[in-house]
Design a protein around this motif. Structure first.
Motif, PDB file in Angstrom:
ATOM      1  N   GLU A  30      29.244  41.320  38.139  1.00  0.00           N
ATOM      2  CA  GLU A  30      29.465  41.632  36.722  1.00  0.00           C
ATOM      3  C   GLU A  30      30.815  41.142  36.206  1.00  0.00           C
ATOM      4  N   GLU A 382      18.345  45.657  42.146  1.00  0.00           N
ATOM      5  CA  GLU A 382      18.358  46.352  40.851  1.00  0.00           C
ATOM      6  C   GLU A 382      18.851  45.417  39.745  1.00  0.00           C
ATOM      7  N   GLN A 383      19.868  44.607  40.093  1.00  0.00           N
ATOM      8  CA  GLN A 383      20.397  43.677  39.089  1.00  0.00           C
ATOM      9  C   GLN A 383      19.367  42.597  38.750  1.00  0.00           C
ATOM     10  N   GLU A 385      16.114  43.045  38.853  1.00  0.00           N
ATOM     11  CA  GLU A 385      15.136  43.743  38.004  1.00  0.00           C
ATOM     12  C   GLU A 385      15.654  43.875  36.566  1.00  0.00           C
ATOM     13  N   TYR A 386      16.933  44.192  36.466  1.00  0.00           N
ATOM     14  CA  TYR A 386      17.580  44.351  35.153  1.00  0.00           C
ATOM     15  C   TYR A 386      17.465  43.055  34.349  1.00  0.00           C
ATOM     16  N   GLN A 389      13.803  42.387  33.313  1.00  0.00           N
ATOM     17  CA  GLN A 389      13.380  43.248  32.204  1.00  0.00           C
ATOM     18  C   GLN A 389      13.926  42.741  30.875  1.00  0.00           C
ATOM     19  N   LEU A 390      15.215  42.402  30.861  1.00  0.00           N
ATOM     20  CA  LEU A 390      15.828  41.878  29.634  1.00  0.00           C
ATOM     21  C   LEU A 390      15.142  40.595  29.186  1.00  0.00           C
TER      22      LEU A 390
END
Ligand code: PLP
Length: 400
Positions: A30, A382-383, A385-386, A389-390
């Motif tokens: 990030e 998780e990142q 998946e994030y 999704q976006l």
């Protein structure tokens, strides 16, 4: 809101279409802007931050080496650089390393090396073959090998023959090797800024065979594909090809500038004192970081974890492509170097990039309509998946 964007425009020459972001710090995968907003970084400073931002071991190495010395020149033995060369040769092939500060300088070193080799050979061979749409750097020598009109423009060029052939056209390659008698072939195993085009193993293997047959040096520009980016330490290692020269840069310095070439043992003496050099490279600090990067990748399993993460990302992108086939032409790439070929025009793709940015997601765009992903190898499930999704949301919205 600060006025950093305006101050930047006032004093920095405008050579990059900048995203309007003022970065405060980075953490893992990030980046965090001046207002504390977090962004998932799938650009990694253009394929540099392979182990993410502010990795604790990278920061520790900075401290340790920083307290010893930052620069000593090439007049003395530079221990971190020797260690790094030993490691690089251990994971590629026996030979020697020449260090540079950047990718373009690695290309420049290849040009000079090929020249030295040509003179030694006395076969009358001359010049270098490259692929159309290749990118090998922006300095005047490297520029001549970069086959993207917007990049090479009409800048003055040095005097040596350069030939270009279409990627995957093995017949055209053989014809040019036969007729023009070049000294070297230079290619990116996955064309990066040329549109994320992975070269087929079969093509690379045939090209290598032709290089042997015609006595031509096979040089691999692994500046973007190297240091684990594609799931192997170097992308040529997905094939049976044994290059004569490998160029590296971007990922190796863990965020600091460092590049160079790895040269096969039989050509390891081509450069003699005075033939080539640079004041800064290899920065002991960059070289120390290089050792930490390779330790993390190889000894601590980051390469393997990154390879698994990239498979997940690619698989899920493939099913997204099936779902949105009217918007996505194809997904291509290798490991953590992925191109999403969009069916929109350039301005729509820019808009998608902008929307993603507003929602906290950084992706690159290359060749106008290809969304390029260059995630760090440490990205979590998780990142991933994030991001998916976006991206799915944005595609849904443009479908409505
Ligand atoms: C980035 C890049 C270069 C140039 O590297 P710089 O450090 O920007 O000079 C050369 N070749 C390839 C394949 C690259 O991706």
């Amino acid at each position: 809101m600060s006025n950093w964007n305006e101050r930047n425009k006032e004093v920095i020459m405008n050579t990059y279409g900048k995203l309007p972001l003022v970065i405060d710090r980075g953490e893992g995968a990030e980046l965090i802007d001046e207002n504390g907003k977090r962004y998932l970084d799938f650009i990694t400073g253009l394929a540099v931050n392979i182990v993410g931002h502010s990795h604790p071991e990278i920061v520790q190495t900075l401290r340790d080496q920083g307290e010893k010395f930052l620069h000593i020149s090439n007049l003395y033995v530079n221990k971190p650089a020797v260690e790094l060369a030993e490691r690089l040769l251990a994971v590629t092939f026996p030979g020697k390393v020449f260090y540079t500060n950047s990718g373009a300088e690695a290309t420049e070193a290849v040009i000079k090396l090929v020249h030295k080799w040509t003179k030694q050979q006395e076969t009358g061979q001359d010049g270098i073959v490259v692929l159309k749409k290749s990118f090998h750097g922006r300095t005047l020598g490297a520029l001549k090998l970069t086959r993207q009109p917007g990049v090479y423009q009409d800048f003055p060029v040095s005097e040596f023959p350069v030939y270009d052939v279409e990627p995957h056209d093995i017949k055209a390659l053989e014809a040019v090797l036969k007729e023009k008698k070049p000294a070297a072939l230079l290619m990116e195993p996955v064309l990066g800024s040329g549109g994320v085009v992975p070269l087929e193993s079969n093509y690379l293997e045939q090209a290598a065979k032709l290089c042997q047959q015609y006595g031509v040096l096979f040089c691999m520009d692994e500046i973007q594909t190297g240091i684990g980016r594609t799931g192997k330490l170097f992308a040529y290692q997905h094939t049976s090809v044994k290059p004569d020269v490998v160029l590296f840069a971007k990922g190796i310095g863990g965020g600091l500038p460092l590049g160079g070439i790895i040269v096969k043992a039989e050509h390891g003496e081509l450069f003699k004192p005075g033939d080539h050099g640079t004041t800064f490279a290899p920065s002991p600090l960059s070289a120390a970081l290089g050792n930490t990067v390779l330790k993390l990748l190889i000894d601590d399993g980051v390469l393997e974890a990154g390879r698994r993460a990239s498979e997940k990302l690619q698989t899920e992108l493939q099913s997204l492509q099936n779902e949105f086939a009217e918007h996505i032409e194809s997904i291509r790439g290798l490991g953590m170097m992925i191109g999403i070929v969009m069916k929109f025009d350039a301005s729509k793709v820019k808009e998608i990039q902008q929307t993603l940015l507003e929602r906290g997601m950084l992706v690159d765009v290359t060749q106008q309509t290809i969304i390029r992903l260059l995630p760090p190898l440490i990205v979590s499930d998780e990142q991933i998946e994030y991001f998916l999704q976006l991206f799915r949301d944005v595609l849904q919205e443009v479908s409505e």
